[in-house]
Design a protein around this motif. Structure first.
Motif, mmCIF file in Angstrom:
data_model
loop_
_atom_site.group_PDB
_atom_site.id
_atom_site.type_symbol
_atom_site.label_atom_id
_atom_site.label_comp_id
_atom_site.label_asym_id
_atom_site.label_seq_id
_atom_site.Cartn_x
_atom_site.Cartn_y
_atom_site.Cartn_z
ATOM 1 N N HIS A 1 1.033 3.512 2.177
ATOM 2 C CA HIS A 1 1.605 3.656 3.522
ATOM 3 C C HIS A 1 2.842 2.782 3.674
ATOM 4 N N TRP B 1 -2.189 -1.836 -5.648
ATOM 5 C CA TRP B 1 -0.984 -1.898 -4.824
ATOM 6 C C TRP B 1 0.019 -2.932 -5.338
ATOM 7 N N SER C 1 0.844 -1.199 0.000
ATOM 8 C CA SER C 1 0.000 0.000 0.000
ATOM 9 C C SER C 1 0.879 1.250 0.000
ATOM 10 N N SER D 1 5.834 4.265 1.739
ATOM 11 C CA SER D 1 6.448 5.381 2.469
ATOM 12 C C SER D 1 7.288 4.879 3.637
ATOM 13 N N ARG D 2 6.748 3.915 4.339
ATOM 14 C CA ARG D 2 7.465 3.371 5.494
ATOM 15 C C ARG D 2 8.746 2.663 5.044
#
Length: 522
Positions: free
Chosen positions: A367, A404, A365, A370-371
């Motif tokens: 998120h 994704w 995803s 980014s992580r």
């Protein structure tokens, strides 16, 4: 002795850097214009219509099973259960009467019945001796009744941690073994055990003919017991002095002792063989419904199998302490998140981000992307998975999660280091096919497409980082080079799939290989 190679252009992931390369003493002595480099070479080789690129790196490949596949039995082209059984029986007839029958690359999604075969099915084709077939993802095996008996797998056998023995309504094993349960198969039936040194050398040479100059070779394939890992390490050590390309071996080990043994065997000083680290697993495969997901698959009430344990983290720490890298398999979003948890903990305790690789990173995803970027770790990805999965991936994931899938563009834009690979024998090992898949994605989530040069960077610069190699084509770096007949700046994905590798140079020496030999078996 100096050699100048000149073509239409020298291309890297950063663009055109000239049209010629000078090689001296096995390393790159200069890159630029042919007229500047060609004043006093001992040898000048011109490639009209040829484009010079860094040698391709396949950062994640099962080299020993790949070499075995070239003379073994692939079931990938089977169209139905009956067709599969006919192929298996025909292969069995080529073997000694008592030899076990082991085949690979089963693809249940391409069968008319769209199901895995069972032990009763295999008994029809091979009734009187053991037979085992492996799904192409490598995470599922199917054994016939004789193989189950020889392996001691009965209705009383418990599911191993991280694995499942499929059972019928009567409680009897159906023959289908998932994840770590494949490790219950008797050692004598493990795939690849009959491969000899000449066959492995031949397979590696054929990889070199594809322009591949370095590989990250996973050994101990299928999470076999201790002696399987040792046997594959010894097989590589035995041919170390004759390797046609560079092999960075990554050990699938079940204990620190196994890891240390393989590291010792693989660290004998041969210039083209070295131990690189450990591989662990956080989940399974999308095709087998064993990739660990945060929410259920759209086509089955399951969230897959999450496998990362404290033992894996201990092995990771041990590898790092021994100077090795850590590679952890993670396909589903749940697994990716769990591995990021582990990476963050390892980094907080002193690990270098460049020593940590996540293998596959298939369903991430925004998120998670980014992580991931914040960790500074490496993503080892397989664009060619899209070729096999485009027909059924939407069925597994549904519309929202399909966006994704394999988010290469988002990952690259976030600054994540992407290293390309094939995961062969899961997919064909041709890096140009991988580059093409990263460009057109076989229609899956097209917004995540990247350019030809960006894809080239995955299979060269990114691969070099994942294998701890110097920057490709930099002055002073080993002269590992491929020459292709297509311009990756302008060619379309279909054109790239039809392109040809004209030449391969490793450590400044031209690789002599018969490019007419097949490099893949369907």
């Amino acid at each position: 002795m100096s050699t100048v190679l000149a073509g239409e252009a020298v291309l890297t992931g950063r663009g055109r850097v000239g049209n010629a390369i000078m090689i001296r003493d096995g390393v790159v002595a200069g890159v630029g214009a042919a007229e500047e480099l060609a004043s006093h070479p001992d040898r000048m080789i011109r490639y009209p219509g040829g484009f010079i690129v860094p040698g391709f790196r396949d950062a994640h490949i099962h080299a020993i099973p790949y070499a075995g596949l070239l003379t073994g039995c692939s079931l990938h082209a089977a169209s139905s259960i009956d067709d599969l059984l006919n192929r298996l029986a025909a292969f069995a007839n080529t073997l000694p009467p008592t030899a076990p029958v082991v085949a690979s690359r089963l693809n249940d999604e391409s069968l008319a019945e769209v199901r895995l075969p069972t032990r009763e099915d295999l008994d029809r084709a091979v009734p009187n001796r053991p037979a085992v077939i492996y799904r192409y993802c490598g995470h599922i095996a199917v054994a016939n009744s004789t193989a189950l008996q020889a392996s001691g797998i009965t209705e009383m056998t418990p599911d191993p941690p991280g694995g499942v023995i499929d059972r019928g309504t009567d409680g009897q094993p159906t023959g289908v073994l998932r994840e770590t349960a494949t490790g219950l198969i008797a050692d004598a039936l493990a795939r690849g055990t009959s491969l000899a040194s000449p066959g492995l050398l031949d397979g590696l040479a054929r990889l070199g003919g594809l322009g591949i100059t370095s590989i990250g070779a996973m050994i101990g394939y299928g999470e076999r017991p201790h002696h399987k890992l040792a046997a594959e390490a010894e097989l590589l050590r035995g041919i170390a002095g004759n390797l046609p390309l560079k092999v960075h071996a990554i050990s699938i080990a079940g204990s620190a002792e196994d890891l240390d043994l393989s590291a010792r065997v693989l660290s004998g000083g041969a210039p083209r063989l070295r131990w690189l680290g450990v591989k662990c697993f956080a989940d399974g495969s999308l095709g087998g419904h064993t990739a660990a997901m945060e929410t259920e698959y759209d086509d089955t009430p399951s969230v897959g199998t999450y496998r990362l344990t404290d033992l894996d983290i201990d092995l990771a720490r041990h590898s790092l302490a021994q100077g090795g890298m850590v590679a952890i398999h993670a396909i589903g979003d749940r697994a990716i998140g769990g591995v990021l948890d582990a990476f963050e903990e390892l980094i907080a305790n002193g690990a270098k981000p460049s020593d940590l690789r996540m293998e596959h990173v298939s369903i991430a995803s925004p998120h998670l992307v980014s992580r991931f970027a914040r960790t500074g770790t490496i993503a080892v990805v397989q664009p060619s998975f899209l070729a096999s999965e485009h027909g059924w991936l939407g069925k597994r994931l549904g519309t929202s999660r399909l966006e994704w899938a394999y988010p290469f563009r988002s990952m690259a834009r976030a600054g994540i280091i992407l290293a390309g690979s094939s995961d062969s024998i899961v997919e064909p090992p041709h890096p140009l096919w991988g580059i093409a898949a990263a460009m057109d994605r076989h229609g899956i989530a097209p917004d995540e497409a990247i350019s030809g040069l960006e894809a080239l960077a995955m299979f060269t610069d990114g691969g070099a980082v994942a294998l701890r190699e110097p920057v490709p084509l930099a002055v002073g770096s080993p002269a590992d080079i491929a020459v292709i007949d297509i311009d990756l700046r302008t060619a379309t994905a279909p054109e790239i799939r039809k392109a040809t590798v004209l030449d391969t140079w490793i450590d400044g020496e031209r690789l002599e290989v018969d490019r007419s030999l097949p490099v893949w078996v369907e």
